[in-house]
Write a protein that holds these residues in place. Structure first.
Motif, mmCIF file in Angstrom:
data_model
loop_
_atom_site.group_PDB
_atom_site.id
_atom_site.type_symbol
_atom_site.label_atom_id
_atom_site.label_comp_id
_atom_site.label_asym_id
_atom_site.label_seq_id
_atom_site.Cartn_x
_atom_site.Cartn_y
_atom_site.Cartn_z
ATOM 1 N N MET B 1 3.406 -9.453 15.546
ATOM 2 C CA MET B 1 3.085 -10.589 16.400
ATOM 3 C C MET B 1 4.239 -11.560 16.368
ATOM 4 O O MET B 1 4.723 -11.939 15.306
ATOM 5 C CB MET B 1 1.818 -11.285 15.907
ATOM 6 C CG MET B 1 1.543 -12.594 16.636
ATOM 7 S SD MET B 1 -0.003 -13.335 16.088
ATOM 8 C CE MET B 1 -1.170 -12.486 17.106
ATOM 9 N N VAL B 2 4.689 -11.919 17.498
ATOM 10 C CA VAL B 2 5.725 -12.921 17.575
ATOM 11 C C VAL B 2 5.027 -14.267 17.647
ATOM 12 O O VAL B 2 4.323 -14.574 18.596
ATOM 13 C CB VAL B 2 6.616 -12.691 18.801
ATOM 14 C CG1 VAL B 2 7.605 -13.829 18.964
ATOM 15 C CG2 VAL B 2 7.354 -11.367 18.675
ATOM 16 N N VAL B 222 5.171 -7.643 7.095
ATOM 17 C CA VAL B 222 6.297 -6.750 7.367
ATOM 18 C C VAL B 222 6.644 -5.998 6.097
ATOM 19 O O VAL B 222 6.766 -6.592 5.023
ATOM 20 C CB VAL B 222 7.522 -7.560 7.853
ATOM 21 C CG1 VAL B 222 8.764 -6.669 7.926
ATOM 22 C CG2 VAL B 222 7.228 -8.195 9.203
ATOM 23 N N THR B 223 6.795 -4.671 6.203
ATOM 24 C CA THR B 223 7.264 -3.896 5.057
ATOM 25 C C THR B 223 8.648 -3.353 5.369
ATOM 26 O O THR B 223 9.014 -3.178 6.526
ATOM 27 C CB THR B 223 6.327 -2.706 4.722
ATOM 28 O OG1 THR B 223 6.294 -1.808 5.839
ATOM 29 C CG2 THR B 223 4.925 -3.190 4.402
ATOM 30 N N LYS B 224 9.387 -3.114 4.322
ATOM 31 C CA LYS B 224 10.778 -2.687 4.472
ATOM 32 C C LYS B 224 10.987 -1.358 3.748
ATOM 33 O O LYS B 224 10.719 -1.239 2.552
ATOM 34 C CB LYS B 224 11.678 -3.771 3.856
ATOM 35 C CG LYS B 224 13.158 -3.627 4.150
ATOM 36 C CD LYS B 224 13.914 -4.835 3.589
ATOM 37 C CE LYS B 224 15.389 -4.771 3.909
ATOM 38 N NZ LYS B 224 16.050 -3.560 3.421
ATOM 39 N N LYS B 240 7.008 -11.870 5.163
ATOM 40 C CA LYS B 240 6.890 -12.117 6.606
ATOM 41 C C LYS B 240 5.608 -11.515 7.185
ATOM 42 O O LYS B 240 5.197 -10.426 6.790
ATOM 43 C CB LYS B 240 8.077 -11.499 7.354
ATOM 44 C CG LYS B 240 9.370 -12.249 7.162
ATOM 45 C CD LYS B 240 10.470 -11.577 7.972
ATOM 46 C CE LYS B 240 11.822 -12.213 7.710
ATOM 47 N NZ LYS B 240 12.918 -11.437 8.278
ATOM 48 N N VAL B 241 5.031 -12.223 8.126
ATOM 49 C CA VAL B 241 3.819 -11.732 8.777
ATOM 50 C C VAL B 241 4.184 -10.765 9.896
ATOM 51 O O VAL B 241 5.087 -11.023 10.691
ATOM 52 C CB VAL B 241 3.004 -12.896 9.369
ATOM 53 C CG1 VAL B 241 1.884 -12.372 10.256
ATOM 54 C CG2 VAL B 241 2.435 -13.751 8.246
ATOM 55 N N GLN B 242 3.489 -9.613 9.936
ATOM 56 C CA GLN B 242 3.696 -8.631 11.009
ATOM 57 C C GLN B 242 2.705 -8.866 12.138
ATOM 58 O O GLN B 242 3.066 -8.916 13.304
ATOM 59 C CB GLN B 242 3.488 -7.215 10.448
ATOM 60 C CG GLN B 242 3.421 -6.107 11.492
ATOM 61 C CD GLN B 242 4.785 -5.642 11.927
ATOM 62 O OE1 GLN B 242 5.613 -5.299 11.113
ATOM 63 N NE2 GLN B 242 5.032 -5.654 13.219
ATOM 64 N N PHE B 243 1.427 -9.015 11.785
ATOM 65 C CA PHE B 243 0.380 -9.085 12.803
ATOM 66 C C PHE B 243 -0.849 -9.776 12.224
ATOM 67 O O PHE B 243 -1.260 -9.490 11.110
ATOM 68 C CB PHE B 243 0.010 -7.656 13.253
ATOM 69 C CG PHE B 243 -1.083 -7.609 14.277
ATOM 70 C CD1 PHE B 243 -0.854 -8.083 15.567
ATOM 71 C CD2 PHE B 243 -2.354 -7.140 13.953
ATOM 72 C CE1 PHE B 243 -1.878 -8.071 16.508
ATOM 73 C CE2 PHE B 243 -3.363 -7.116 14.897
ATOM 74 C CZ PHE B 243 -3.122 -7.586 16.172
ATOM 75 N N PRO B 251 -8.769 -8.027 20.051
ATOM 76 C CA PRO B 251 -8.558 -7.076 21.158
ATOM 77 C C PRO B 251 -7.123 -6.565 21.224
ATOM 78 O O PRO B 251 -6.891 -5.396 21.571
ATOM 79 C CB PRO B 251 -8.936 -7.873 22.418
ATOM 80 C CG PRO B 251 -9.194 -9.254 21.991
ATOM 81 C CD PRO B 251 -9.364 -9.288 20.517
ATOM 82 N N VAL B 252 -6.170 -7.412 20.860
ATOM 83 C CA VAL B 252 -4.769 -6.965 20.830
ATOM 84 C C VAL B 252 -4.606 -5.846 19.796
ATOM 85 O O VAL B 252 -4.004 -4.802 20.075
ATOM 86 C CB VAL B 252 -3.824 -8.148 20.510
ATOM 87 C CG1 VAL B 252 -2.414 -7.650 20.185
ATOM 88 C CG2 VAL B 252 -3.787 -9.131 21.677
ATOM 89 N N ASN B 255 -6.262 -2.630 20.997
ATOM 90 C CA ASN B 255 -5.425 -1.948 21.992
ATOM 91 C C ASN B 255 -4.243 -1.251 21.331
ATOM 92 O O ASN B 255 -3.910 -0.111 21.661
ATOM 93 C CB ASN B 255 -4.924 -2.959 23.025
ATOM 94 C CG ASN B 255 -4.038 -2.318 24.071
ATOM 95 O OD1 ASN B 255 -4.483 -1.488 24.851
ATOM 96 N ND2 ASN B 255 -2.763 -2.688 24.070
ATOM 97 N N MET B 256 -3.626 -1.933 20.370
ATOM 98 C CA MET B 256 -2.430 -1.386 19.730
ATOM 99 C C MET B 256 -2.783 -0.191 18.838
ATOM 100 O O MET B 256 -2.069 0.804 18.804
ATOM 101 C CB MET B 256 -1.740 -2.486 18.919
ATOM 102 C CG MET B 256 -0.461 -2.079 18.232
ATOM 103 S SD MET B 256 0.499 -3.509 17.650
ATOM 104 C CE MET B 256 -0.607 -4.251 16.459
ATOM 105 N N MET B 257 -3.864 -0.300 18.088
ATOM 106 C CA MET B 257 -4.166 0.700 17.059
ATOM 107 C C MET B 257 -5.132 1.793 17.538
ATOM 108 O O MET B 257 -5.068 2.920 17.061
ATOM 109 C CB MET B 257 -4.782 0.024 15.827
ATOM 110 C CG MET B 257 -4.007 -1.181 15.354
ATOM 111 S SD MET B 257 -2.713 -0.780 14.174
ATOM 112 C CE MET B 257 -2.227 -2.441 13.676
#
Lengths: 340, 340
Positions: B1-2, B222-224, B240-243, B251-252, B255-257
């Protein structure tokens, strides 16, 4: 994915914009025959697959893996379907821009669109990845997820591969369709883990491979939940990148979306290297496979040093560690189902 | 998520940092009985569920839905397990910071850690969400995904809920465990769609609910991908947050998963509102359910206007549209499996 714009642009372009090739095959066809892998020739490659499956599915055996943990992951472009002469999703994006152009008079004054729509390949090439990304982004954003899915379905119904003159979704590799079905028959759960757009693949992957939408992992853009004036919700596809599922992004995507380490992985390029490494680093029996494009007559011969489907580091590790390398020309007696 | 850092911080804190309750129940127990929903009292709520399932599973019926499309999504905190007096993941994070403190002498000089570790609740409260987020982040990052999963498992094996004096993962709602199994028996695929951390839930969700890791959707960092000197790969959890899978993010995330619209959704708060809307906006038969916390004796009575599990907008829409609202006190004859 939190990434710089430059990284995102480069990655998205890399993923979407290279390379053109399909027969929708009922994925259950293979099961209808006594040999579950009729398109695979006998030999070390085929045996490495069937031996692995026998080992992990034999109750009481040293390598037995419970069904819930039989996770198998497959790259898509170049592994499950053709990726030449350009990634099919790039072909879709370029066709889509042409179809959308009449509704976008403002594109006539924008460099990238002007060069592409007028067929000025030299001018387009001069703009490099940035120019191409502008076109791809236009085809993939500014619409709802439902509208996008319809645009993909419409394209598949009409577009044809330039060499094979068939719909793109008929260019799936018959031996891999058989392998997917064979694994599922043996209790595996099969996933696609691709750098391609997840919403692009889900439109046709279930029919082509028997893989349902929830088992397709790919790159994605940010979507925005919205309600219209009547209170009806939709998801708007924006131009921002959410996640790039390529290279080191593949194990990241597997962890985020599956949450369990696969025991079998198949790829065809360095974009799959980390996914193969991640799979092989688990304990117990493991299988890593690479599709090597060696058949210019029936498909294409490439890999190295072409940028499309580059196979360099993964190739070296495969050789060093004895991973299975499929020689398309030698190991497959059929590439596409439509072959005579 | 930005998202802006402020948004991310607020969301993550909202998701992770409120509220303290469990019995691991073999999820198949319900199936062993003739009545698949023995913990549900007879009445309109129970009938709304069984009628819906009968309609979508009757071949040839007007509302028949093929098994592949029977997607059911459930919020977790407050819907499948208790979320009081604080989200269990927040309890984990705070316990974890205490356990990690001896290895982090530098924390003694940092305001947030100092206030928390010395038990100075007033000083901690003065730092607000930012102070709490610092603690949560410390418990959830700077380690590999494998190390994190072990820390969750270790916590579950020792920590106890302050009121019920039981491991947290015993505080799952028995009627919902039965409902999940009942749906699966009827060909549904059950998913968790939670604001909680996906890697936190996956450690215990399969045993508690029969839901495998790949069907758990949640917030993620976020994983590296990294290789150690011996070439062994791991995924490092960063700060850092990914989503953020909450509110419009649900709903996002679906849809993504999942990539397919659910036909049944269950939640308990406004964080589930958009997921319920999204589910109900599809064509054909649909089911939306809300768990209303009305039982102070057996669990908790809250929802509104408490911030934890706030149920305000979703409540209004449920009333207006006739969605199913479960009154825990009235509709459930048992809340936890450990009840006498």
């Amino acid at each position: 994915m939190v990434a710089s714009l430059a990284t995102v642009v480069r990655s998205a372009v890399f993923v979407v914009l290279m390379g053109f090739c399909c027969v929708i095959l009922p994925y259950s066809n293979a099961l209808a025959q006594n040999d579950p892998l009729p398109s695979w020739n006998s030999g070390a490659v085929r045996t490495s697959i069937t031996d692995f499956v026998a080992r992990v599915t034999t109750p009481g055996g040293a390598d037995f893996v419970p069904p819930a943990e039989r996770i198998a992951v497959f790259d898509n472009d170049g592994t499950l379907w053709c990726e030449q002469p350009i990634y099919f999703q790039a072909a879709f994006a370029l066709d889509r821009v042409k179809a959308m152009a009449p509704h976008h008079p403002e594109w006539k004054s924008q460099q990238q669109f002007k060069a592409f729509l007028s067929g000025d390949k030299k001018a387009l090439a001069e703009q490099g990845e940035k120019g191409l990304l502008t076109l791809v982004t236009a085809a993939h954003s500014g619409m709802t997820t439902d509208e996008f899915a319809k645009s993909v379905a419409d394209w598949l119904a009409t577009a044809q591969h330039p060499r094979f003159n068939r719909p793109y979704n008929e260019l799936v590799y018959q031996p891999m369709v058989e392998l997917l079905a064979y694994l599922r028959t043996n209790g595996f759960k099969t996933f696609i883990v691709s750098g391609g757009g997840v919403e692009f693949m889900r439109v046709w992957a279930e029919k082509a491979y028997g893989i349902p939408p929830e088992q397709v992992i790919g790159s994605s853009g940010v979507t925005k939940y919205q309600l219209d004036t009547a209170g009806r919700p939709s998801l708007l596809k924006t131009a921002k990148v959410q996640f790039i599922d390529d290279g080191p992004g593949k194990p990241v995507g597997i962890n985020m979306m599956i949450g369990r380490r696969p025991i079998l992985a198949f790829g065809n390029s360095d974009g799959d290297h980390q996914m193969l490494q991640w799979t092989m680093a688990g304990s117990g029996a493991r299988f890593a496979g690479i599709v090597h494009h060696t058949d210019a007559a029936r498909e294409y011969a490439y890999d190295h040093p072409s940028k499309v489907g580059q196979l360099d580091k993964a190739w070296e590790e495969a050789k060093a560690k004895g991973w299975t390398v499929v020689d398309m020309k030698q190991d497959w007696n059929r590439v596409f189902a439509f072959e005579p």
